[in-house]
Design an enzyme around this catalytic site. Structure first.
Site, short mmCIF file in Angstrom:
data_model
loop_
_atom_site.label_atom_id
_atom_site.label_comp_id
_atom_site.label_asym_id
_atom_site.label_seq_id
_atom_site.Cartn_x
_atom_site.Cartn_y
_atom_site.Cartn_z
N GLY A 1 2.84 6.24 9.07
CA GLY A 1 4.26 6.47 8.89
C GLY A 1 5.10 5.26 9.25
O GLY A 1 6.27 5.18 8.88
N SER B 1 4.04 2.23 8.31
CA SER B 1 3.71 1.25 7.28
C SER B 1 4.95 0.77 6.54
O SER B 1 5.85 1.56 6.22
CB SER B 1 2.73 1.86 6.28
OG SER B 1 1.48 2.09 6.87
N GLY B 2 4.99 -0.53 6.26
CA GLY B 2 6.11 -1.11 5.52
C GLY B 2 7.28 -1.50 6.39
O GLY B 2 8.17 -2.22 5.94
N HIS C 1 0.82 -1.22 0.00
CA HIS C 1 0.00 0.00 0.00
C HIS C 1 0.86 1.27 0.00
O HIS C 1 0.36 2.35 -0.30
CB HIS C 1 -1.01 -0.01 1.17
CG HIS C 1 -0.44 0.35 2.50
ND1 HIS C 1 -0.12 -0.59 3.46
CD2 HIS C 1 -0.14 1.56 3.06
CE1 HIS C 1 0.34 0.03 4.54
NE2 HIS C 1 0.33 1.32 4.33
#
Length: 824
Positions: free
Chosen positions: A773, A775-776, A628
Site C-alpha cells: 500500500g 508502493s509508488g 508495478h
C-alpha cells in the site's frame, strides 16, 4: 540657454544662446571672502559649536529625565471579601466599587516605596475571580531610563513582602496577600495596534468557541491585539483545544500566549505559540484553576488563516493508589500540555516479596536543569527526572512500594509523560531473559548478534562469535555481510582489514570494492571518491548541474541551496518545491504524520474504491509513482488512466471529501520496467487538469541526475500502507525515518537482486519499513531545507524484517527520462 525640443540634433549648436550679463565684473572670480564673509563664517561656526555642546549636555545630563512607559501586571488575593457573580461583569456597580478600592490601596501600597511612589501614574483592575477574591490589575509608571532596573527590583520586592505575611494597607478596608507582579511584555501594549477584549464563561452544558478575527472566511487582521478572559465554574479547570492553528512561523511577529491567570503575567505564562499545529495532534492546554487568559498579537505583514479553539470545563483529578502486578499512569492531559501549579502523587504497591520496575515510554517535562527545579517527576527515595528523557527510560525500586510525585510550577508547561510499572523477582529480575545494565530485559537469542537491543550495548560486550559472525578485536560480534563494505562497523576496523576485491571490481583507497564499470563514470562510488581520481575528462561530464549559461557545477546538491553557484541563478530557479506546509503500503514502525507535513503525498484509488498505491506531486500536472502499480491484471486495467482517481492534500482516508480529487489524462510506465525483477520501477501520471497549489498541496523537489545519497544518511518514507506484514492499511498518513544501506551489503542481503537503478534503505535490526500500500510513494531526502524525491517505494522481502531493507527506485537515474516525458 534655451533648448527647443523641435530641433534636430544637427540644430543643437545653433539652438544654444548665452544671455549677456548686466555687469561683467560680477562674472570675475573673487580673490577672497571679504570682511562680511568672515563675520558670517564666524557666526555659523559659533552656532555649530553651541549645538554640539548642547547635545552633549543633554546626553550626559538631561537624558536621565527621559522617561519610559512601564506597565506591570499583577494579581492579589483579598482575604476579607467573598466573591459574588456580579464581579464577573466589569460594568456592574459591585465590580466598579471593589475595583476603586483596590486601585486606592494599590496607590497606598506603592506610596510606601520611594522608588515607586515618584513614578506611579495609575492602575486599572482587569478582572476578579474566586479565592477568596483575586484581583487582576495593571499598574502604569513613567520611569526614567536610568531608574528602570531599580523600579523592577522594587516591584519584585512587593511580591516577597505581601506573600510572606498578611498585611493591612495603611489606608482602606481591604486586607490582601499573595501579591504577584511582573513587567508586561512590551509587545502587548503597542499603541499602533487595535485592541479588543472578550470575556466568556464555560458551562458544563455546552462548549465555548474562540477564534481569530475573520476566521475562517479570511486571514486574521494586521496590527491587532485580542484578549479572551475565560472562566469556569468554581472547582473546575478549563481545557483549551485548538482544532485549527495556522499562524506565521516567526513568533516575533504573530503569536498566541496562554496564561494561567486573567491578566498577562509572565509568571503565569503557560506557553507562547506560533506556526502550524496539526489537527491530528491538536494543541491543548489545561488551567490549574477556573480562569485562563488567551492573547493574540499580530504585526502589519503576512497574515495567515488563524485559529479556532474549543473551551470546556471539567474537574481535574490526578494521582491515586495503584496496585497489582502491573499498571500505567500519566501526567494530566497527556500527550497534550499538563496544567501549571499542579501536584499529582501516585502510591504504587505490588505484592509482598516483589520489586517494582518503572518505565517511561515518553517523557517531556519542562526544560529542567540537572538538579530539576521547576517541573519534575520524583520517584521518592530514588531519583528525580525532568527535561526530555530518552524513550523507555527505566527506574527500578528495590521495594514493593513506591510513591511517584509529579509537580509543575506556575509557568512554561510541556507535554508530560506516560509511565508503566511491573513487578520483578528480587533474585531474578529477568526470568528466562538477559538483563541489560539499564535493567531492560531482552530475549537471550539477541545476545552477541551485532545489534544494540538493550539500548546501552550491554548484550554486545565480551562476545564469543560463531563462524557466521565477524569477531571484532574489541570482543564485539558483527554480521559477516558487513565485512569489507568500506564502513567501520566494529569500531576498531577489524571488519575492514585484509579486504580483497573480486574479479571485475575496483579496490578503493579505503579498501572498499566497487564495480570496475563505476570507475571514472563521474560519480564518487567509493566512499573516499578514489574511483574518480586521475580520470581525464571534460569537467561537464562529471558536473552535478549544468547551468543555463553553459557553466558546469561539481558542487554536491547545488540546487536550491540559496547560493547562486551558476552566476545566472539557474541553479536557484524552479525552487518552489520540497517545503513542508508548516512546522511532525502503512509505514511499519512509524508514526502519524502531521496534517500538511508531506504536501506532495498522493493517494491513488481505483475509482469509487479504496487506496491502492502512493505517488508524489512533481508539478501542477504530473505525478511520479511505481511502474508495478500500473500493470494490468486479469480483473483490473491498472494501465488505463480512466481506472484511477488521485487524492491530493489527503491526510485521513475517511475524509476524502476534504481533499482535492483529480482524474488522469495518461500514464507513462518506464518502457524497460521488468515485471520479474522490479528493475526500472517508475511511472509518470498526467492529471487531466492542473492542480492549484496550497498549504497542503505542493510539489516535492526533483534531484539532479548526479545526486547521490550517502550510506547512513537518513531519509523519510510516508504512506497509508499496512502497519504490519499482512496487516490492514492505515487510516491516517504515516511517516518513518530510515537510513540508506550500502548497496554491496544490500545486494548480498537480497541475494543479488539489486541493480544500479535501485536504492536500499531501512533499519537492518528490523521494525521500520514500507509495506503493501506504500508502493509508488516517496522516499524523501532533506537537503538545503527542502525535501527531494530520492526514491520511489518499490519492493521488499516481507515488511520490516531483520536484515531485509526496503528497496526503492533510484530517482536520479531517471531524471533525464522524467524531463523528456514531462518537461519538469
Amino acid at each position: 540657454f534655451v533648448y527647443s525640443p523641435l530641433l534636430t540634433d544637427k540644430d543643437w549648436d545653433t539652438a544654444v544662446t548665452f544671455l549677456p550679463a548686466s555687469d561683467n565684473k560680477k562674472l570675475e572670480k573673487k580673490r577672497g571672502p571679504g570682511k562680511v564673509g568672515i563675520i558670517v563664517g564666524l557666526v555659523i561656526l559659533a552656532a555649530v559649536l553651541a549645538l554640539i555642546i548642547g547635545l552633549l549636555a543633554w546626553h550626559f545630563h538631561f537624558r536621565k529625565d527621559l522617561k519610559l512607559q512601564k506597565i506591570y501586571t499583577g494579581s492579589l488575593r483579598i482575604t476579607n471579601q467573598v466573591f459574588v457573580d456580579a464581579y464577573e461583569n466589569s460594568d456592574s456597580a459591585e465590580f466598579k466599587s471593589l475595583a476603586n478600592q483596590v486601585m486606592d490601596q494599590l496607590k497606598s501600597m506603592y506610596s510606601e516605596s520611594p522608588e515607586l511612589s515618584k513614578y506611579y501614574i495609575g492602575s486599572r483592575v482587569q478582572a476578579f475571580s474566586e479565592g477568596s477574591v483575586i484581583a487582576y490589575y495593571e499598574s502604569e509608571f513613567a520611569v526614567p531610563v536610568v531608574q528602570e532596573a531599580a523600579v523592577d527590583r522594587a516591584v519584585s520586592s512587593l511580591s516577597e513582602t505581601y506573600s510572606t505575611k498578611v498585611r493591612r494597607a495603611q489606608q482602606g478596608p481591604l486586607v490582601f496577600d499573595h501579591v504577584v507582579s511582573s513587567a508586561l511584555d512590551t509587545r502587548l501594549f503597542s499603541k499602533a495596534r487595535t485592541s479588543t477584549r472578550f470575556a466568556q464563561h464555560a458551562r458544563s452544558s455546552a462548549e465555548e468557541t474562540i477564534k481569530s478575527p475573520g476566521f475562517p472566511d479570511q486571514p486574521y487582521t494586521p496590527n491587532s491585539f485580542v484578549q479572551w478572559q475565560l472562566r469556569a465554574d468554581p472547582g473546575h479547570v478549563l481545557k483549551l483545544s485548538f482544532d485549527t492553528f495556522n499562524l506565521e512561523k516567526n513568533c516575533s511577529n504573530d503569536f498566541v500566549r496562554v496564561y494561567d491567570s486573567l491578566v498577562a503575567m509572565d509568571k503565569h505564562l503557560m506557553a507562547e505559540k506560533c506556526g502550524f499545529y496539526s489537527p491530528s495532534n491538536p494543541l491543548t492546554f489545561i488551567s490549574s484553576r477556573n480562569v485562563m487568559l488567551v492573547t493574540f498579537v499580530t504585526n502589519e505583514e503576512e497574515n495567515f488563516p488563524g485559529f479556532r479553539a474549543r473551551v470546556t470545563q471539567f474537574k481535574l483529578a490526578c494521582g491515586g493508589k495503584l496496585s497489582g502486578s502491573s499498571g500505567s499512569f500519566k501526567s494530566p492531559n497527556f500527550p497534550s500540555y499538563y496544567p501549571p501549579s499542579t501536584t499529582c502523587q501516585w502510591d504504587i504497591e505490588v505484592p509482598n516479596g516483589k520489586f517494582i520496575k518503572l518505565k517511561f515510554p515518553k517523557f517531556m517535562v519542562s526544560t529542567g536543569s540537572p538538579n530539576c527545579p521547576g517541573d519534575n517527576v520524583q520517584i521518592v527515595g530514588k531519583s528525580t527526572l525532568c527535561g526530555q528523557q530518552p524513550a523507555n527510560t527505566m527506574v527500578t525500586v528495590n521495594s514493593n512500594q513506591v510513591s511517584v510525585v509529579f509537580k509543575s510550577d506556575s509557568s512554561q508547561v510541556d507535554r508530560g509523560f506516560s509511565a508503566t510499572y511491573e513487578v520483578f523477582e528480587p533474585s531474578d529480575p529477568c526470568p528466562d531473559q538477559f538483563q541489560c545494565n539499564n535493567k531492560r530485559c531482552i530475549d537471550p537469542s539477541l545476545r552477541c548478534d551485532g545489534w544494540n537491543d538493550c539500548g546501552d550495548g550491554t548484550e554486545e560486550k565480551n562476545c564469543k562469535c560463531d563462524a557466521s559472525m565477524i569477531q571484532c578485536r574489541n570482543e564485539v560480534c558483527k554480521p559477516m555481510f558487513w565485512r569489507c563494505d568500506g564502513i567501520n562497523d566494529c569500531g576498531d576496523d577489524t571488519d575492514e582489514l585484509n579486504c580483497g576485491c573480486k574479479i571485475g571490481e575496483f579496490k578503493c583507497k579505503n579498501d572498499q570494492c566497487v564495480s570496475e564499470k563505476l570507475k571514472c563514470d563521474g560519480n564518487p562510488d567509493c566512499k573516499d571518491g578514489s574511483d574518480e581520481d586521475g580520470c581525464t575528462r571534460d569537467i561537464c561530464k562529471v558536473s552535478t548541474f549544468a547551468c543555463n549559461n553553459g557553466k558546469c557545477i561539481t558542487k554536491q546538491n547545488p540546487m536550491c541551496d540559496g547560493q547562486d553557484d551558476c552566476g545566472d541563478n539557474s541553479d536557484e530557479s524552479s525552487c518552489d518545491c520540497g517545503k513542508k506546509a508548516y512546522t511532525k503500503s502503512r509505514i511499519v514502525g512509524g508514526q502519524e504524520a502531521d496534517m500538511g507535513e508531506f504536501p506532495w503525498q498522493v493517494s491513488l484509488h481505483i475509482k469509487n474504491s479504496a487506496h491502492v498505491c502512493g505517488a508524489s506531486i512533481i508539478s501542477d500536472r504530473w505525478l511520479v509513482t511505481a511502474a508495478h502499480c500500473v500493470q494490468d491484471d486479469v480483473k483490473i486495467k491498472y494501465a488505463q488512466a480512466g481506472t484511477w482517481e488521485a487524492y491530493l492534500g489527503l491526510h485521513r482516508q475517511t475524509e476524502k471529501q476534504k481533499a482535492t480529487k483529480k482524474f488522469l489524462k495518461q500514464i507513462i510506465p518506464h518502457k524497460n520496467y521488468n515485471v520479474y525483477t522490479y528493475d526500472n520501477d517508475i511511472a509518470l501520471m498526467e492529471l487531466d487538469s492542473p492542480v492549484t497549489f496550497s498549504a497542503t498541496i505542493r510539489p516535492i523537489c526533483l534531484p539532479t541526475a548526479t545526486d547521490f545519497f550517502p550510506t547512513g544518511e537518513t531519509v523519510t518514507i510516508s504512506g497509508w500502507g499496512a502497519t504490519r506484514e499482512g496487516g490492514a492499511g492505515a487510516p491516517v498518513l504515516q511517516k518513518a525515518n530510515v537510513r540508506i544501506i550500502n548497496s554491496t551489503v544490500c545486494d548480498e542481503l537480497m541475494n543479488g537482486q539489486i541493480t544500479s537503478r535501485m536504492t536500499c534503505a531501512g533499519v537492518l535490526s528490523g521494525g521500520v519499513d514500507a509495506c503493501q500500500g506504500d508502493s509508488g510513494g516517496p522516499m524523501s531526502f532533506l537537503t538545503n531545507d527542502r525535501m527531494f524525491l530520492a526514491g520511489v517505494v518499490s519492493w521488499g522481502d516481507g515488511c520490516a524484517r531483520r536484515n531485509k531493507p526496503g528497496i526503492y527506485t533510484n530517482v536520479p537515474k531517471f531524471r533525464a527520462w522524467i524531463k523528456e516525458k514531462t518537461g519538469v
